[in-house]
Each structure stands twice: as structure tokens, then as C-alpha cells.
Design an enzyme around this catalytic site. Structure first.
Site, PDB file in Angstrom:
ATOM      1  N   ASP A   8      60.933  82.411  51.513  1.00 18.50           N
ATOM      2  CA  ASP A   8      61.261  82.252  52.902  1.00 18.50           C
ATOM      3  C   ASP A   8      60.269  83.131  53.652  1.00 18.50           C
ATOM      4  O   ASP A   8      59.056  83.755  53.178  1.00 18.50           O
ATOM      5  CB  ASP A   8      62.595  82.548  53.348  1.00 18.50           C
ATOM      6  CG  ASP A   8      63.067  83.892  53.114  1.00 18.50           C
ATOM      7  OD1 ASP A   8      62.109  84.814  52.899  1.00 18.50           O
ATOM      8  OD2 ASP A   8      64.169  84.507  53.522  1.00 18.50           O
ATOM      9  N   THR A  67      65.661  90.014  50.060  1.00 14.63           N
ATOM     10  CA  THR A  67      66.364  90.795  49.194  1.00 14.63           C
ATOM     11  C   THR A  67      66.164  90.144  47.791  1.00 14.63           C
ATOM     12  O   THR A  67      66.317  90.912  46.791  1.00 14.63           O
ATOM     13  CB  THR A  67      67.766  90.967  49.445  1.00 14.63           C
ATOM     14  OG1 THR A  67      68.298  89.632  49.527  1.00 14.63           O
ATOM     15  CG2 THR A  67      68.070  91.659  50.674  1.00 14.63           C
ATOM     16  N   HIS A  98      66.956  88.360  26.953  1.00 11.67           N
ATOM     17  CA  HIS A  98      68.622  88.117  26.610  1.00 11.67           C
ATOM     18  C   HIS A  98      68.985  86.811  27.317  1.00 11.67           C
ATOM     19  O   HIS A  98      69.863  86.339  27.076  1.00 11.67           O
ATOM     20  CB  HIS A  98      69.332  89.256  27.193  1.00 11.67           C
ATOM     21  CG  HIS A  98      69.198  90.531  26.252  1.00 11.67           C
ATOM     22  ND1 HIS A  98      69.999  91.806  26.475  1.00 11.67           N
ATOM     23  CD2 HIS A  98      68.344  90.859  25.293  1.00 11.67           C
ATOM     24  CE1 HIS A  98      69.401  92.559  25.349  1.00 11.67           C
ATOM     25  NE2 HIS A  98      68.456  92.165  24.665  1.00 11.67           N
ATOM     26  N   ARG A 132      72.154  85.843  19.206  1.00  7.65           N
ATOM     27  CA  ARG A 132      73.364  85.895  19.656  1.00  7.65           C
ATOM     28  C   ARG A 132      73.307  85.599  21.335  1.00  7.65           C
ATOM     29  O   ARG A 132      74.310  85.005  21.852  1.00  7.65           O
ATOM     30  CB  ARG A 132      74.325  87.181  19.749  1.00  7.65           C
ATOM     31  CG  ARG A 132      73.555  88.455  20.350  1.00  7.65           C
ATOM     32  CD  ARG A 132      73.620  89.720  19.977  1.00  7.65           C
ATOM     33  NE  ARG A 132      73.328  90.874  20.759  1.00  7.65           N
ATOM     34  CZ  ARG A 132      71.954  91.447  20.698  1.00  7.65           C
ATOM     35  NH1 ARG A 132      71.447  90.892  19.557  1.00  7.65           N
ATOM     36  NH2 ARG A 132      71.665  92.390  21.468  1.00  7.65           N
ATOM     37  N   HIS A 133      71.938  85.688  21.627  1.00 11.56           N
ATOM     38  CA  HIS A 133      71.986  85.346  23.238  1.00 11.56           C
ATOM     39  C   HIS A 133      71.898  84.004  23.556  1.00 11.56           C
ATOM     40  O   HIS A 133      72.404  83.345  24.609  1.00 11.56           O
ATOM     41  CB  HIS A 133      70.631  86.006  23.582  1.00 11.56           C
ATOM     42  CG  HIS A 133      70.536  87.508  23.562  1.00 11.56           C
ATOM     43  ND1 HIS A 133      71.519  88.352  24.124  1.00 11.56           N
ATOM     44  CD2 HIS A 133      69.608  88.257  22.682  1.00 11.56           C
ATOM     45  CE1 HIS A 133      71.114  89.504  23.810  1.00 11.56           C
ATOM     46  NE2 HIS A 133      70.173  89.645  22.882  1.00 11.56           N
TER      47      HIS A 133
HETATM   48  C1  RB5 Z   1      65.932  86.654  56.225  1.00 12.59           C
HETATM   49  O1  RB5 Z   1      66.073  87.495  57.178  1.00 12.59           O
HETATM   50  C2  RB5 Z   1      66.864  87.192  54.948  1.00 12.59           C
HETATM   51  O2  RB5 Z   1      68.075  87.426  55.338  1.00 12.59           O
HETATM   52  C3  RB5 Z   1      66.389  86.616  53.597  1.00 12.59           C
HETATM   53  O3  RB5 Z   1      65.043  86.873  53.304  1.00 12.59           O
HETATM   54  C4  RB5 Z   1      67.200  87.059  52.310  1.00 12.59           C
HETATM   55  O4  RB5 Z   1      67.225  88.583  52.307  1.00 12.59           O
HETATM   56  C5  RB5 Z   1      68.407  86.530  52.201  1.00 12.59           C
HETATM   57  O5  RB5 Z   1      68.890  86.868  51.174  1.00 12.59           O
END
Ligand code: RB5
Length: 149
Positions: A8, A67, A98, A132-133
Site C-alpha cells: 500500500d 506494519t 517450518h 513433521r512440518h
Molecule cells: C495505513 O495507514 C496502515 O494502516 C497500513 O499500512 C497497515 O499498517 C495496516 O495494517
């Protein structure tokens, strides 16, 4: 080897960096967007990368958002996808060894224990251990079968 990559707006700059890194390593890179830092929605790009992987058009995928959480959740909605959010080389290595992860997710706005390039490289260089994995991966596939819409 062909890699699908997507992000994104929050992951756009890191996507561009990782694209150059992969190209320089000899990978063919299929960029599924986004193509600027204009605000957009991570599920669109998580889905686009996931489809390239499940349809066997790419060997693996790399997805990036702020994130890494949202885009990995979206990619994991596609049956057959095992997208792993990795913040270190160790996680990336184990995600393949794994979990036989077929997509690596990285966060562009969070603190990582290693550089994104090192994390991606650890994923690329790791091999699924099977044994096992394999049994556990099969159980994940069974869950997908049981809860199919
Ligand atoms: C965008 O602002 C943010 O929410 C997105 O990039 C992300 O971190 C969502 O999980």
C-alpha cells in the site's frame, strides 16, 4: 525465479527498494502496485500478490504495508497462501523452514530487528524442512477445506 511484490502507500518506498534489491539479485519481479504514495487500501495489493502465487505465476510473494499486518491478513484469506509477517532474519528463515511460507510480509513503519533486505534474503535462502512440518502444513490445508465458503 519470479517474485510478485505489492504494497500500500505506506509500503511504497520500501517496495521500490526491495524491487531493486531483488532485480539486482537476478529475480524477475512482477510489481502488483501500488505505484505512488497516494493513500490506498492494503487488501487490494495483498490479494493481487496472493493470486499470482496461488496461480503459480510466481514462485513466491513479498507484501508490504505500514506494519505488515493488514496486508498479510488479506493475503492469508486466499486458500493456499501462507503469508508470514517477519521482523527478523530468524523469523524469515523459520517461516520458510517450518511453515513453508509462500509470501513474506514486512512492515515499513515499524522497528525491525534486521534490515528489510537481510530479512528478505534470509527468506529466499531458507528451504522448507518437510518431515513433521509437512504434517502441520497439511492440517492448515485441511482447515481451509473445512471452512471453505
Ligand atoms: C495505513 O495507514 C496502515 O494502516 C497500513 O499500512 C497497515 O499498517 C495496516 O495494517
Amino acid at each position: 525465479m519470479k517474485v510478485a511484490i505489492g504494497s500500500d502507500h505506506a509500503g511504497f518506498k520500501l517496495k521500490e527498494k526491495l524491487k531493486a534489491f531483488l532485480t539486482q539479485k537476478g529475480f524477475e519481479v512482477l510489481d502488483k502496485g501500488c505505484f505512488s504514495e497516494e493513500s490506498c487500501d492494503y487488501p487490494d495489493y495483498g490479494e493481487a500478490v496472493a493470486l499470482e502465487v496461488v496461480n503459480n505465476n510466481c514462485d513466491f510473494g513479498c507484501v508490504i504495508c505500514g506494519t505488515g499486518i493488514g496486508i498479510s491478513i488479506a493475503a492469508n484469506k486466499i486458500p493456499g497462501i501462507r503469508a508470514a509477517l517477519c521482523t527478523s532474519k530468524e523469523m524469515a528463515q523459520l517461516a520458510k523452514a517450518h511453515n513453508n511460507a509462500n509470501i513474506i510480509a514486512i512492515g515499513a513503519r515499524i522497528n525491525l530487528q534486521d534490515s528489510p533486505e537481510e530479512i528478505l534474503e534470509a527468506f529466499i535462502n531458507s528451504k522448507f524442512e518437510g518431515g513433521r512440518h509437512e504434517r502441520r502444513i497439511n492440517k492448515i490445508t485441511n482447515i481451509e477445506e473445512r471452512y471453505k465458503c
